[in-house]
Structures are given as C-alpha cells and as structure tokens.
Design a protein around this motif. Structure first.
Motif: not given
Length: 235
Positions: A187-199, A231-235
């Motif tokens: 949850h902390h990671c999602i709030r901190l990094h909304p730019e990541y792609t989460y599946q 989880i992926m960084a924007n490619r």
C-alpha cells in the motif's frame, strides 16, 4: 521400488496440469494431499483436493493430511514428518505414491521438505513441473512479462518499497508472491509510486479469480493468502 513423485497441479484451473502430471495421478495408488483450516475451529479445506476432484481422481486414492497455517513451522514440520512415515511404509509395499502441490512444486512449496527427506534417506523421488501462479496470471492479463535483456525477479511477501524501487530501477518486472504478508508495505509503495503499473491477481484459475489494476483500488485492498502482484515500471 516405484519413485515417489511430486506432482505440480498448477494454480487452480485443472486444465493447466501437464499430461505427464495427470497420467501419474491416474496411475498412482495413493496421493498425499495437504489440507488446512483457514481459522481456528473452521473445517479443513484443500484447494489441491478440489483440483483433484475436477480431474476425476477417485477420492479413495487421496490421503489428506492436515497442514497448520502458522508462521511457527514446527507444527508443519511435524505434519510432514508424519506424512513421510506413511509414505515410507507404502514404499516398502511397492505402492505408487504421489504428493501434490499447487502451482509448481519447486516454487515456494514447503511440501518439498518431504521430497528432500525421502531423497536424503535413499528413496527414489522425482518431480513433475507445473505452471506457477504468476505465469498463469501473466497469461490471464495478456502480459509480456519481460523482453530482451530485462530481468524478471520473483520475491516472497517480505518485499519493501525500497526493494521494489531498486529492482524496477534496474529494469524489468517484479513478481511478489505471498502478498498477504506485506500488505501495508505494498500500500505504501502504491501511494508513493502511482507511476508504476500494478497488476493484482487473486485466486487465479478459480471461480473466485479477481484482477485489479487501478492503484487507488489497490491502495485500500486487503490481500488474501492466494494473491500475487506483478509490478512494472513504465516502459
């Protein structure tokens, strides 16, 4: 003496078992299948046994053994030891014995303890591979998990935001298994990094399967035991 075989069942969909795995189960005399109770006083259940039923494996061939769900592994080890003693007796009678595991038996499957003990005491053992949950999940979502020189990193539910940041910074894809063990950190990671792609995947391959990708939804979701995240960084 027949080898004792660990058969990987796949994540839940009975059609994802290999032909070799299915044939081995059909030819077995006894199939050891773990069952658990989700909470104290609740009846024991077994997703593995449910897969076996869908594969039309006769119930009289299945030997269920109770596997406590606890971070204290002493009780689980005692259950495995008891199963080992039963298997040893069956081997002495030249019976064909299987042990089943969901997903792939070589990936975060604690039931491998029985395989290791049998092997260390000189019993013939073999392992039939299967489709792990994260591979089935990626296919379900139509994901291309990695390309060219990218890395695929699979980690258990001890992941921290710093771990994820570092791994994604190196390029590639991060898979987190046992997601319920690190809910707050995710949850902390999602709030901190909304730019990541989460599946996010839950109960993949079953009727209870769910998939979420919206960060706002995921940031407030409680993760059950049978869940994972890609989880992926924007490619």
């Amino acid at each position: 003496m027949y080898p004792v075989t660990l058969v990987s069942l796949g994540p839940g969909d009975p059609e994802l078992i290999t032909l070799k795995g299915l044939r081995t189960l059909q030819e077995a005399d006894c199939i050891f299948c773990p069952e658990t109770a989700t909470r104290q006083g609740a009846p024991a259940c077994s997703r593995a046994a449910h897969i076996l039923a869908q594969l039309h494996i006769p119930d009289n061939k299945i030997e269920r053994f109770h596997l406590p769900m606890s971070k204290d592994r002493q009780q689980a080890m005692a259950a495995y030891d008891q199963a080992f003693l039963q298997i040893r007796t069956l081997c002495a009678d030249n019976r064909r014995v299987c042990i089943v595991a969901e997903g792939d038996a070589g990936l975060y499957a604690s039931i491998h303890y029985i395989y290791d003990r049998l092997h260390s005491e000189g019993y013939p053992v073999e392992q039939i591979p299967g489709i792990p949950a994260f591979i089935a999940s990626g296919a379900r979502a139509g994901l291309h998990l990695v390309s060219q020189q990218q890395r695929l990193t699979v980690i258990p539910g001890l992941a921290t935001t710093e771990d994820i940041e570092q791994l994604l910074g190196e390029g590639g894809t991060v898979v987190i298994m046992k997601l319920s063990q690190c809910t707050d950190e995710i949850h902390h990671c999602i709030r901190l990094h909304p730019e990541y792609t989460y599946q996010y995947f839950e109960n993949v391959g079953t009727e209870q399967e769910r998939l979420f990708t919206d960060p706002q939804t995921l940031a407030n979701l409680r993760f059950p035991y049978f869940s994972l995240m890609i989880i992926m960084a924007n490619r």
